[in-house]
Structure formats: C-alpha cells, structure tokens
Design a protein around this motif. Structure first.
Motif, PDB file in Angstrom:
ATOM      1  N   TRP A 188     -29.124  -3.891 110.137  1.00  0.00           N
ATOM      2  CA  TRP A 188     -27.707  -3.648 110.429  1.00  0.00           C
ATOM      3  C   TRP A 188     -26.896  -3.537 109.129  1.00  0.00           C
ATOM      4  CZ3 TRP A 188     -23.111  -6.730 110.241  1.00  0.00           C
ATOM      5  CH2 TRP A 188     -22.045  -6.229 111.006  1.00  0.00           C
ATOM      6  N   PHE A 189     -27.151  -4.462 108.196  1.00  0.00           N
ATOM      7  CA  PHE A 189     -26.454  -4.388 106.906  1.00  0.00           C
ATOM      8  C   PHE A 189     -26.840  -3.103 106.170  1.00  0.00           C
ATOM      9  CE2 PHE A 189     -26.403  -9.172 107.210  1.00  0.00           C
ATOM     10  CZ  PHE A 189     -25.043  -9.258 107.423  1.00  0.00           C
ATOM     11  N   TYR A 190     -28.138  -2.812 106.224  1.00  0.00           N
ATOM     12  CA  TYR A 190     -28.646  -1.632 105.515  1.00  0.00           C
ATOM     13  C   TYR A 190     -27.948  -0.372 106.018  1.00  0.00           C
ATOM     14  CZ  TYR A 190     -32.166   1.742 103.848  1.00  0.00           C
ATOM     15  OH  TYR A 190     -32.804   2.793 103.252  1.00  0.00           O
ATOM     16  N   SER A 191     -27.732  -0.295 107.337  1.00  0.00           N
ATOM     17  CA  SER A 191     -27.095   0.915 107.857  1.00  0.00           C
ATOM     18  C   SER A 191     -25.650   1.001 107.369  1.00  0.00           C
ATOM     19  CB  SER A 191     -27.182   0.958 109.383  1.00  0.00           C
ATOM     20  OG  SER A 191     -26.338  -0.033 109.929  1.00  0.00           O
ATOM     21  N   HIS A 192     -24.982  -0.142 107.239  1.00  0.00           N
ATOM     22  CA  HIS A 192     -23.620  -0.093 106.689  1.00  0.00           C
ATOM     23  C   HIS A 192     -23.619   0.340 105.236  1.00  0.00           C
ATOM     24  CE1 HIS A 192     -21.260  -1.399 110.028  1.00  0.00           C
ATOM     25  NE2 HIS A 192     -22.046  -2.445 110.238  1.00  0.00           N
ATOM     26  N   ILE A 193     -24.649  -0.112 104.500  1.00  0.00           N
ATOM     27  CA  ILE A 193     -24.730   0.278 103.082  1.00  0.00           C
ATOM     28  C   ILE A 193     -24.959   1.780 102.991  1.00  0.00           C
ATOM     29  CG2 ILE A 193     -26.076   0.052 100.967  1.00  0.00           C
ATOM     30  CD1 ILE A 193     -26.710  -2.832 101.840  1.00  0.00           C
ATOM     31  N   LYS A 194     -25.923   2.270 103.771  1.00  0.00           N
ATOM     32  CA  LYS A 194     -26.270   3.688 103.698  1.00  0.00           C
ATOM     33  C   LYS A 194     -25.119   4.572 104.140  1.00  0.00           C
ATOM     34  CE  LYS A 194     -29.866   4.441 106.064  1.00  0.00           C
ATOM     35  NZ  LYS A 194     -31.125   4.802 106.726  1.00  0.00           N
TER      36      LYS A 194
ATOM     37  N   ASP B  79     -16.539   1.614 106.500  1.00  0.00           N
ATOM     38  CA  ASP B  79     -15.449   0.702 106.159  1.00  0.00           C
ATOM     39  C   ASP B  79     -15.657  -0.613 106.919  1.00  0.00           C
ATOM     40  OD1 ASP B  79     -13.090  -0.681 105.973  1.00  0.00           O
ATOM     41  OD2 ASP B  79     -11.833   1.114 106.072  1.00  0.00           O
ATOM     42  N   VAL B  80     -15.839  -1.713 106.198  1.00  0.00           N
ATOM     43  CA  VAL B  80     -16.123  -2.985 106.866  1.00  0.00           C
ATOM     44  C   VAL B  80     -14.939  -3.955 106.790  1.00  0.00           C
ATOM     45  CG1 VAL B  80     -18.613  -2.818 106.545  1.00  0.00           C
ATOM     46  CG2 VAL B  80     -17.233  -3.919 104.782  1.00  0.00           C
ATOM     47  N   SER B  81     -13.765  -3.449 106.352  1.00  0.00           N
ATOM     48  CA  SER B  81     -12.641  -4.369 106.107  1.00  0.00           C
ATOM     49  C   SER B  81     -12.235  -5.127 107.378  1.00  0.00           C
ATOM     50  CB  SER B  81     -11.449  -3.606 105.525  1.00  0.00           C
ATOM     51  OG  SER B  81     -11.128  -2.518 106.354  1.00  0.00           O
ATOM     52  N   GLU B  82     -12.335  -4.479 108.537  1.00  0.00           N
ATOM     53  CA  GLU B  82     -11.927  -5.105 109.798  1.00  0.00           C
ATOM     54  C   GLU B  82     -12.728  -6.367 110.103  1.00  0.00           C
ATOM     55  OE1 GLU B  82      -9.941  -3.462 112.816  1.00  0.00           O
ATOM     56  OE2 GLU B  82      -8.867  -3.326 110.895  1.00  0.00           O
ATOM     57  N   MET B  83     -14.020  -6.334 109.772  1.00  0.00           N
ATOM     58  CA  MET B  83     -14.860  -7.481 110.136  1.00  0.00           C
ATOM     59  C   MET B  83     -15.246  -8.304 108.919  1.00  0.00           C
ATOM     60  SD  MET B  83     -18.167  -5.263 111.225  1.00  0.00           S
ATOM     61  CE  MET B  83     -18.694  -3.839 110.329  1.00  0.00           C
ATOM     62  N   ARG B  84     -14.494  -8.140 107.841  1.00  0.00           N
ATOM     63  CA  ARG B  84     -14.858  -8.780 106.593  1.00  0.00           C
ATOM     64  C   ARG B  84     -15.144 -10.284 106.756  1.00  0.00           C
ATOM     65  NH1 ARG B  84     -13.922 -11.300 102.418  1.00  0.00           N
ATOM     66  NH2 ARG B  84     -14.394 -10.557 100.326  1.00  0.00           N
ATOM     67  N   ASP B  85     -14.251 -10.972 107.466  1.00  0.00           N
ATOM     68  CA  ASP B  85     -14.363 -12.430 107.556  1.00  0.00           C
ATOM     69  C   ASP B  85     -15.621 -12.906 108.274  1.00  0.00           C
ATOM     70  OD1 ASP B  85     -12.077 -12.546 106.205  1.00  0.00           O
ATOM     71  OD2 ASP B  85     -10.784 -12.983 107.929  1.00  0.00           O
TER      72      ASP B  85
ATOM     73  N   ASP C 108     -13.657  -1.610 100.405  1.00  0.00           N
ATOM     74  CA  ASP C 108     -13.863  -1.868 101.826  1.00  0.00           C
ATOM     75  C   ASP C 108     -15.301  -1.614 102.252  1.00  0.00           C
ATOM     76  OD1 ASP C 108     -11.263  -2.564 102.155  1.00  0.00           O
ATOM     77  OD2 ASP C 108     -10.615  -0.500 102.558  1.00  0.00           O
ATOM     78  N   ARG C 109     -16.189  -1.398 101.272  1.00  0.00           N
ATOM     79  CA  ARG C 109     -17.558  -1.034 101.629  1.00  0.00           C
ATOM     80  C   ARG C 109     -18.580  -2.068 101.201  1.00  0.00           C
ATOM     81  NH1 ARG C 109     -15.965   3.259 103.449  1.00  0.00           N
ATOM     82  NH2 ARG C 109     -14.322   4.344 102.360  1.00  0.00           N
ATOM     83  N   LEU C 110     -19.635  -2.125 102.008  1.00  0.00           N
ATOM     84  CA  LEU C 110     -20.757  -2.995 101.678  1.00  0.00           C
ATOM     85  C   LEU C 110     -21.697  -2.184 100.791  1.00  0.00           C
ATOM     86  CD1 LEU C 110     -22.113  -5.680 102.333  1.00  0.00           C
ATOM     87  CD2 LEU C 110     -23.238  -4.557 104.256  1.00  0.00           C
ATOM     88  N   ILE C 111     -22.042  -2.701  99.603  1.00  0.00           N
ATOM     89  CA  ILE C 111     -22.921  -1.912  98.740  1.00  0.00           C
ATOM     90  C   ILE C 111     -24.256  -2.594  98.469  1.00  0.00           C
ATOM     91  CG2 ILE C 111     -21.048  -0.646  97.644  1.00  0.00           C
ATOM     92  CD1 ILE C 111     -21.563  -2.539  95.219  1.00  0.00           C
ATOM     93  N   GLY C 112     -24.374  -3.870  98.810  1.00  0.00           N
ATOM     94  CA  GLY C 112     -25.656  -4.529  98.574  1.00  0.00           C
ATOM     95  C   GLY C 112     -25.809  -5.740  99.489  1.00  0.00           C
TER      96      GLY C 112
ATOM     97  N   ALA D  18     -31.320  -4.836  99.776  1.00  0.00           N
ATOM     98  CA  ALA D  18     -30.959  -3.433  99.830  1.00  0.00           C
ATOM     99  C   ALA D  18     -29.721  -3.196  98.989  1.00  0.00           C
ATOM    100  CB  ALA D  18     -30.671  -3.018 101.273  1.00  0.00           C
ATOM    101  N   GLY D  19     -29.630  -1.993  98.464  1.00  0.00           N
ATOM    102  CA  GLY D  19     -28.419  -1.588  97.759  1.00  0.00           C
ATOM    103  C   GLY D  19     -28.377  -2.101  96.346  1.00  0.00           C
ATOM    104  N   ASP D  20     -27.186  -2.319  95.876  1.00  0.00           N
ATOM    105  CA  ASP D  20     -26.933  -2.417  94.456  1.00  0.00           C
ATOM    106  C   ASP D  20     -26.234  -3.729  94.123  1.00  0.00           C
ATOM    107  OD1 ASP D  20     -26.403  -1.883  91.883  1.00  0.00           O
ATOM    108  OD2 ASP D  20     -24.902  -0.341  92.257  1.00  0.00           O
ATOM    109  N   PHE D  21     -26.757  -4.421  93.107  1.00  0.00           N
ATOM    110  CA  PHE D  21     -26.102  -5.653  92.667  1.00  0.00           C
ATOM    111  C   PHE D  21     -25.598  -5.538  91.252  1.00  0.00           C
ATOM    112  CE2 PHE D  21     -29.479  -6.442  95.532  1.00  0.00           C
ATOM    113  CZ  PHE D  21     -28.856  -7.189  96.502  1.00  0.00           C
ATOM    114  N   ALA D  22     -25.853  -4.408  90.630  1.00  0.00           N
ATOM    115  CA  ALA D  22     -25.568  -4.324  89.206  1.00  0.00           C
ATOM    116  C   ALA D  22     -24.070  -4.224  88.965  1.00  0.00           C
ATOM    117  CB  ALA D  22     -26.296  -3.143  88.604  1.00  0.00           C
TER     118      ALA D  22
END
Ligand code: SRM
Ligand code: FAD
Ligand code: SF4
Ligand code: FES
Lengths: 110, 814
Positions: free
Chosen positions: B376-382, B386-392, B360-364, B330-334
């Motif tokens: 779950w990942f897809y919903s964050h992409i859409k 902000d995913v910085s808190e759980m980045r690790d 701070d965002r998930l794009i792909g 899902a999303g973008d890798f370019a």
C-alpha cells in the motif's frame, strides 16, 4: 549548475560535520545518515556559533553555544527561536559528495 | 522472410522478453539463444529458497527443454559468445558463428570480488548462479563446517541464512555500521541483526576484511580482519555487489559508461543491437532488481516488433527472502530539501516503521516486523499521490483510513477486561481497573500492587492510558519528567531498562524503548551515550557524535569559536620543564590568554580549532596529558602542600591527591567530578565543598562526599573515617562507580545523593565489603578502556579531521 567534487562521504563522520572553505567563507557539510548529506552556513544567526561543531540529530543540528536547533532541509530555526541559515545544493554520486559551485558564487555565506 | 534474432544470455530479463515476443508474434523471428551457464532460464531470485531447502531446483526452472523446442528456439547452452562483428552482423560463439538481423545483449552482471590477498583461493565464491548455490548446499552435508560471508546486503544475508538453515556455522562480515544500509536505516538494521543473531548467525559490522588465508593446499582456511581477528572457514562467500557485464559490448565498440548505454527503446548505439537487464545503463541508472527488468523486457519485445514503446524507470521496493525476517523498503531516503519523517515503533512486537515525506507526497518507506502494509505504501510512492489528508494516520496503514479513530485513549477504552496489558507479569486490564478502584491511583501504586509495567516497563504508556480512562478528570498526568520530547520515559526508567533489557547499542535503545525520533536529539543522545558506556564499558563503543563539542574535541569552546586547552597538573603539582613547555606552546600557537584556573592548573585560552592537534602533540611530547577541563568526568584534584612542608600537615595530602587523580582520570560520569585533599582541618584545599573531599587528620582520613560550591554551595557529608590511604582510595573509587551506575545524567553527586539518601550510599560503599569490591572492580574494568589520554589518540588517528574537508577558494577563482 556546476557540481564540484568535495570528497568521499566517509570523510564526514556519521552524525557529524566538516568544514568546507569557499571563496565567501566556511560552510558546513553535515552527514545525517549513512548516505545523507547537507550543506549549510556554518554560522549561527544568534551569536555566530560554529554549527559544524553542533550535535547532529535527525535532519537537524543543534548550535553548540546556546542550543538553537536548525532544520537542515530548510535552514529554519526550530521551536521558539527565529532565524534561518543558508542551505546549499549538495548531492551524492555514489560515495562522492558534489556541491553546486554556482550556488556558492551567487550569494554570500554568512 | 523471417528475420534472424540472436540473444546473448538466457537470464531473467531475456527470458521474459522472449515470452512477450513469442506471445505477440511467434513467427516474427528465427531465434538463437546463447547462454554461458550450461542450462536455460531459471528464476535466479529463488536460488535462496533452494539454498535454504524450501524449494528444489526443478521447481524454479522457468523454461524447460520442451518450451524451447515448442517455440523453435535454437539453444546454445554452455556456450559463451566470444565476439560480435557488427559490420558483418555475425556473432562468434565458442562453437561457431551465427548471423543476425537483430541482436539482443542480456549478459546480466558479474559479481564483484574484492581483490584481497587470497581472493583466488579455492573455496572463495560469489553468490550468483546454481553452481555457487550447490557449493553452499554441499557445506551443509558435512557436520561442523564454518562459512564466512563478506557483505551484509540482500544477497549476503540470504546466503548466510540459507547456510545457517543447513546447520553451517555462519559469520557475516559487513563493512558498514548496520546491515543492508542501502535499503534500511539503522533502526531496521538493528532489528534485522537481532533476528539473524537469534538464528545463530554471527554478525560483525564495521569490520574490514584484510586477507584470505591459505590452508597450505590452495584452499581457503580463514578470513583475517584489519584488527587481526581470524575467522576460520571452509567456504568464503563474497557478496559485495555486482558490476554490469559489458565486456562484450565494449569490445564491439558500443557506447558504454558504467553499463551498456540504451535509449528508451532499449536500443544501443548500434541500431540493430538491443540490450536489457543488469548489463545496461539507462538515463544514468543501473539495475539490480528484476521489477524494472520486466518493464524493459516488454519494451524491448515491442521494439523488435516495430511497435512504439518507451521504458520508464520506476521506484523499486525490496524484501529479504529470509524466513522470519520481515522487512520492506521502498523509495528514497537520501538527501533532499523539505523532507519529513514519521516514525512508529512497537518494541513489544519488534515492529519499526518509518515513512519519509516530501511536501504532500510519500517518497520512501522502511518497515521491519510488520510489513503487511508495504504494498500500500509502495503504491503511494510510485503514484506520487497526495497524502496530506491522511498524514496523521498514514503510518497506521490502510485499515485506519476513512473514519476509524486513531485516538489511543478510545482504543484502550474499547479493550475488553481480559486484554493483557503487561506481558511480563500477565496483568490484564480488569486487574488494573479493579486495583485503581481500590485506591491505586498512580503508576507507582499500580506497579506495587499489580506489578503491571514493573518489569521491562515498555507497557508503561498503556498502563497510564488505563489510568487516564478509568479515572477520567481525576487523573493527574505523572509529574516525572520524560528525558525530552523524543521519548516518554524518565532518565531513571531509561537507565533501569538499559540494564534490565541488556540494551547495548543506541539503535537498541531507540527501538526497544520506543524513541519517537530516528536518533534522538542534543538533549537525550549524550545522556544515552553515557548510560550505555557506563553500563557496558566493554561491549559499547563510545560515540563522539553523541557528545557536546567540548567532549568531542577535548577542549572548551569559546564564544568566538576558538578553544581553550588545559593540560593536567596532577594534584596541582608542576615542574619547571612543564611550565617551559606550556610557555613554548603558548608562544608558538599565539595563545592570547594564559590563566591560572580555580582548579590549580593553567588554561591556554583562544586556541584555533585547526591548531588543536598540534598544540596537543607538543604538550604530549613534554609528558602532559589532557586535563579533561571539558568533561563530564574527573576534573581536578586540588591539594595543599601537606606534611612535607607545612608545619600543621598530618598526612601526605599532595601524594594522596596525585594517587586519586591517577586512579580516577579519564572515566566518564553523569556530571563533572571534582576532588580535593587537605592536609589538616584548616582545609586549605577547600575539600569540604567538593564532590569528594578528603581531610587528613592524625588518625587517618575523613572522607566527605556530596559537597557543592557552584550554583549551590553546600558542605560535604561524612561518608566514613578510615585509617589508611588504600582504604581512602577504595572508598573514593567505589563512590565514583556507584554514582556512575545510578545517577541521572547532569546530576552532580550532591543532587544524586539528595535523591537516594546518604544511608543508601553508605550501605553499599562503606558497610557492604563485597559490594564495595564489586564497585571497585567494575570501575577498574571500565578504566582499562577509558584511562587513556584522548589527545594522543586524537593526534594519531584524527588530526586530518580538524582541518577543512576541502578548499574551494582556489577552484572558484579559476
Ligand atoms: C577555567 C575555569 C575558570 C578559571 O579560569 O579559573 C572554569 C571555566 C568554566 N566553567 Fe567552571 N571553571 C573553573 C573552575 C570552577 C570552579 C572552582 C573549582 O573547580 O575549584 C567551580 C565551582 C565548583 C564546582 O564545580 O561546583 C566552577 C563551577 C562551574 C559551574 C557550576 C557547576 C555547578 O554544578 O553548580 C559551571 C556550569 C556547569 O558545569 O554546568 C561551570 C562551567 C564552566 C565553563 C566550562 C562554562 C562552559 O560550559 O563553557 C567555563 C569554561 C570557560 C572557558 O571558556 O574555557 N563552572 N568552575 C576553572 C577551571 C578549573 C580547572 O582547572 O578545570
Ligand atoms: C541469489 C540471488 C537472489 C536474488 N534475489 C532477488 C530478489 O529477491 N528480488 C529481485 O528483484 N532481484 C533479485 N536478484 C537479482 C535478480 O536475480 C537479477 O536482477 C536478474 O536475474 C538479472 O537478470 P538478467 O537477465 O539481467 O541477468 P541474469 O539473470 O544474470 O542472466 C544473464 C545470463 O547471461 C549469461 N551470459 C553472460 N555473458 C555471456 C556470454 N558472453 N555469452 C553467453 N551467455 C552469457 C549468464 O551466464 C547468465 O545466465 C537476486 C539475484 C541473486 C543472484
Ligand atoms: S564563572 Fe565560570 S562559567 Fe561564569 S563566566 Fe566565569 S568562567 Fe564562565
Ligand atoms: S550562537 Fe548559536 S545558539 Fe547562540
């Protein structure tokens, strides 16, 4: 912005680079993945190594002369080394690579 | 009065639109529905499960006769619309005209057929509708049939897997380097290929189709590739992409670009004509998956009911509907500024996950093997959250968020004693812990007494963690250095695993050995490239992009970015003709420096990169080839003049030197290799400080190995004394091959021999004649591929790449 077509993506080897001649000197066009390209200065801030001859890995390139590593997104040198290379807007339209000519005219490539 | 609505195309998009429209206001329109296919709406996506036999056609029909009748829709199925007259507001069907107040174009797309010679033969089909699916299913009814699928994308692979499930012998031909390259990165593509191959499907990547062959009756017989390979087949399926079906709209004079242009309300350039589905272009975007089409359907229905609604194009996600191939993308890798990767691999389970972050965002996201967290990942992409808190801990999915510890050590500590650690040898945690208490306090000792991690090695990290947990502060982390930051394994482990697990591609190494980066770095990738080509010379294809510039350009880079060129002078011998050709080349290309090297040949320094192919072509013409002065491979074989001229010479040292060089040149090795042959013990060729040095004596040849005269200086050690030239050549070859098969990348032979011991080398190269012969044969096999002049190949195939990609100096001057 004014986008100029500089060629088909397959003219740049996967995980390789080609040179692009511009009015202010040569810049390097890197292909980091099947459909992922970057444009940046060809000249290493350390001692001028030709970055287009370096090994391309992830979204980085390693200078062929003394192994400084640059992130192609930001142009920043990685790790302990300090320096930065200019990066230029480059985008893909299908398989064609387009570079923003206005960005090239605006500044001086090292 | 009810208005007249005509819909062209009874596909997935228009079907959904009609449902919305009729739900909201069943009386708003009097509807006529055209469809070129002789049937109403069915779930096109599910053709693949029908093909593989997991569903029947009846199960995938979305609207049956009763439904159309119940809603008073006039169905004109099996009838194509030929033209639209927007002035009269009339649609011309094959069987007559229909007037409209509002018209909806939903003609979908046409499969693209590559215009190869023979593309119009019988038995060459696309994969789009029920007829195509039935043609493929029919193949399964006949035993021993073969099919070729051109295209390794979503559709092609579903077609291939479906036919394979019916017992058809299927080959997929894909032009790119890995499968589904638009949705997957190389690592996931590698795993996908592996699963398909396990299903018995043959997969050819980087394969260029050239021609479809006729069996003499106008039916397909085989596909011929660019390289001449012929793939016999009874059916050829082309699944190489789709083009919006906009011919009708174009002929009507509606604004079209790559598709029929629509605005946010799904209205075309004619206010009474609307369009949706794969035939449209919205804000520069085309469509090939249903999710956005369903959004369009809702908007279009609302527009027809004069309600305000706008279509917004959102990110889409892809799954492949092939049982046993669990992938998600899902999303973008370019390309883009400031992006970061998080990679997770679990080789034992065949799992690969990669997240792409921007700020701070998930794009792909790409996943293979374990796609449970895809949604779950897809919903964050859409949502662009902000995913910085759980980045690790992001990559571990939702289960790890909110408190649970991601520290691997505490996870290992929590394992019960009967938890299996080493799958290959069936060793559980309890066995390892008791072995540690009995005194096995390092990895080597543990391997020796429990066998844990001694086979495939992928659990090494886990075993080390058990050591760390059990010993606490007494645990000394292993001193063996990993290859680099990309991987925890040592060079030796990587070499061993490449052989034992039969890893034959870079993607296989990255995945199976748990690399932490997408494709290594400048330290590990050249090493892995060498290991692969040394162990699998035939199967693995050398990757120039994994080589240092000198080896990629076959010349040594200089501090000012120019190059030096050193042609081979076999055994240090030359002729007036060669010298003249070198002099001519030096003049023609303004070579500033000509130097006689320490290796008995001539170096042309300061050649411009763009001139390289030209100067090589000139030197080639004079019969000279690359001297590999840049290579981790054979450099020079120095000789003295020997018995032909020298009063002390005992054997033909020059002749043997030339033979050695001709046998060994072109092969790659862990580091450079230099040889010398001296005609007598006075040793004028300095043979006693070379990697392999031969000193001729009256009784034959003294073969020494593991000398050095660079940063360290060391005399050679005697490998053997032999009587004949032939034996001398074989011993040198066998030694070279043993070194190629075993040494760590960038260890010169003297460093490697110090590690394994000269006796170990002697046992294989000198004493065991079978092994000596195996080594010689293995070397010769590799040389059938690598004993070639790289300059000639480069001049022929890649000359253009030495010049700039484009020259913008002129354009910008305008
Ligand atoms: C051209 C030559 C010097 C010359 O003009 O004579 C040369 C030039 C270089 N040598 Fe050398 N070596 C040259 C003979 C030698 C010799 C003598 C010999 O071959 O008989 C040695 C000692 C023997 C040996 O190999 O150990 C030698 C030991 C080295 C070393 C140290 C190797 C070691 O393991 O200790 C390096 C560094 C390395 O390879 O990592 C090196 C590396 C280099 C490099 C490739 C440095 C580099 O990476 O850019 C130099 C390239 C210069 C350039 O700009 O083109 N050069 N170098 C010689 C080419 C010989 C040939 O015809 O191919
Ligand atoms: C085998 C297969 C598997 C797929 N799997 C997936 C998947 O897993 N996920 C996903 O999101 N998408 C998938 N797709 C894509 C998805 O099916 C399409 O995006 C969707 O069907 C497009 O809908 P549409 O209404 O625009 O066109 P279509 O469903 O193609 O409908 C268009 C209809 O218009 C008719 N037509 C064309 N011209 C005329 C004319 N002049 N007169 C009358 N009728 C005409 C055609 O006959 C056709 O029936 C798959 C497609 C295929 C073929
Ligand atoms: S000794 Fe070799 S590596 Fe050192 S400067 Fe001279 S040529 Fe270069
Ligand atoms: S010139 Fe690039 S690292 Fe030295």
């Amino acid at each position: 912005m004014s986008w100029i077509d500089i060629g088909h993506i397959d003219e740049v080897p996967l995980r390789g680079a080609r040179l692009l001649k511009t009015p202010m000197g040569c810049i390097a066009v890197f292909r980091t993945a099947e459909a992922e390209v970057f444009a940046a200065s060809n000249s290493c801030p350390h001692k001028g190594g030709p970055l287009s001859e370096g090994i391309v890995h992830g979204q980085s390139v390693t200078c062929p002369l003394h192994n400084w590593v640059f992130d192609l997104n930001t142009g920043e040198a990685q790790g302990a080394d300090e320096g930065r290379i200019e990066t230029y807007p480059l985008r893909l339209d299908g398989s064609r690579m387009l570079i923003d000519a206005s960005a090239l005219a605006g500044q001086n490539a090292a | 009065m009810t208005q007249k609505l005509v819909v062209i195309g009874a596909g997935m998009a228009s079907g959904r639109m009609l449902e919305h429209l009729l739900n909201a206001d069943p009386k708003a329109y009097e509807i006529t529905l055209f469809n070129a296919e002789p049937r109403g709406n069915y779930n096109r996506l599910m053709l693949s499960p029908v093909l593989s036999g997991e569903k029947t056609y009846a199960e995938i029909v979305t609207h049956d006769e009763d439904w159309y009748a119940e809603h008073g829709i006039t169905c004109r199925f099996g009838e194509k619309v030929l033209a639209i007259d927007p002035a009269q507001k009339v649609v011309r069907g094959e069987k007559g005209d229909v007037a409209y107040d509002k018209l909806v174009i939903a003609t979908g797309s046409n499969p693209f057929m590559i215009p190869l010679p023979g593309h119009d033969l019988a038995g060459v089909i696309p994969y789009r509708d029920l007829e195509d699916t039935e043609a493929m299913m029919a193949l399964g009814d006949r035993p021993g049939t073969k099919a070729v699928v051109i295209g390794g994308g979503l559709l092609g692979l579903e077609a291939a897997a479906g036919m394979a499930a019916r017992g058809v012998d299927v080959t997929v031909v894909h032009i790119m380097g890995h499968l589904m390259e638009r949705q997957l990165d190389e690592a996931a593509g590698y795993l996908l290929r592996k699963s398909l191959v396990e299903k018995g499907i043959k997969v050819l990547c980087q394969a260029n189709s050239k021609e479809i062959l006729d069996d003499g009756t106008g039916h397909v017989k085989a596909l011929r590739l660019e390289d001449g390979t012929e793939l016999p087949c009874d059916l050829l399926v082309m699944a190489v992409g789709i083009r919006p079906n906009m011919a009708l709209a174009e002929a009507t004079g509606l604004t079209c670009n790559r598709g029929v242009i629509v605005d946010d309300h799904m209205v075309t350039s004619d206010p009474d004509i609307l369009a949706l589905g794969e035939c449209v272009e919205h804000d520069g975007a085309l469509f090939g998956l249903v999710a956005p089409l369903y959004d369009q359907a809702k908007v279009l229905a609302q527009t027809l009911l004069r309600q305000e609604a706008r279509f917004v194009n959102k990110e889409v996600s892809t799954k492949l509907k092939v049982t046993g191939c669990d992938l998600f993308s899902a999303g973008d890798f370019a390309d883009g500024e400031g992006r970061e990767d998080i990679v997770f691999r679990d080789p034992a389970r065949g799992v690969y996950k990669r997240l792409v972050l921007e700020g701070d965002r998930l794009i792909g996201a790409v996943m293979y093997g374990d796609t449970a967290d895809g949604a779950w990942f897809y919903s964050h992409i859409k949502d662009g959250s902000d995913v910085s808190e759980m980045r690790d801990t992001l990559i571990f999915g939702p289960a790890y968020q909110g408190g649970a510890s991601a520290d691997p050590l505490s996870a290992v500590a929590a394992l019960p004693d009967d938890a299996e650690i080493c799958g290959c040898n069936g060793v559980c945690k309890g066995d390892i812990v008791s072995a540690i208490h009995d005194g096995a306090t390092d990895l080597g000792a543990l391997r020796a007494c429990t066998k844990a991690s001694a086979s495939c090695g992928t659990c090494t990290g886990l075993v080390e963690q058990v050591l760390a947990v059990t010993l606490g502060d007494d645990y000394a982390a292993p001193t063996a250095q990993p290859i680099c930051g990309c991987c925890d394994l040592t060079h030796e482990d990587v070499r061993r695993l490449i052989k034992s697990q039969e890893l034959k591609s870079q993607a296989a190494v990255w995945q199976e050995l748990g690399w932490k980066t997408p494709n290594g770095c400048h330290v590990c990738r050249p090493a892995v490239n060498f290991y692969l080509l040394a162990d699998w010379p035939v199967e693995y294809q050398d990757d120039p992009q994994s080589r240092f510039v000198n080896e990629r350009k076959h010349a040594n880079i200089q501090k000012d970015g120019t190059f030096s060129v050193v042609p081979r002078m076999w055994g240090g011998m030359t002729t007036p003709d060669e010298l003249r050709a070198i002099a001519d080349a030096a003049e023609k290309y303004n070579v500033p420096t000509v130097h006689v090297t320490g290796g008995q040949r001539i170096d042309l320094l300061g050649v411009r990169g763009e001139d390289l192919p030209h100067i090589w072509a000139d030197l080639n013409k004079a019969g000279m080839v690359s001297g590999h002065a840049y290579a981790k491979g054979l450099r020079t074989v120095k000789t003295c003049v020997g018995k032909d001229h020298c009063r002390f010479g005992t054997q033909d040292s020059t002749g043997l030197g030339i033979k050695l060089e001709k046998r060994l040149w072109g092969s790659w090795s862990p580091h450079k290799v230099k040889l010398a042959v001296s005609g007598c013990p006075r040793n004028c060729a300095e043979a006693t400080c070379k990697d392999i040095g031969v000193v001729c004596v009256d009784s034959g040849y003294q073969i020494g190995v593991a000398g050095a005269a660079g940063m360290d200086v060391k005399e050679t050690e005697r490998l053997a004394d032999v009587a004949t030239e032939e034996e001398a050549l074989d011993l040198a070859t066998a030694f070279m091959q043993l070194y190629r098969e075993n040494a760590k990348y960038l260890d010169r032979p003297y460093k490697w021999v110090a590690k394994v011991g000269l006796d170990w080398v002697k046992a294989r190269v000198v004493d065991d004649l079978t092994e000596r012969q195996r080594l010689v044969d293995a070397f010769e096999l590799s040389q059938t591929i690598y004993r070639k002049d790289p300059w000639a190949k480069e001049v022929e195939e890649k000359s253009a790449s030495y010049a700039p990609l484009a020259d913008l100096t002129l354009e910008a001057a305008e």
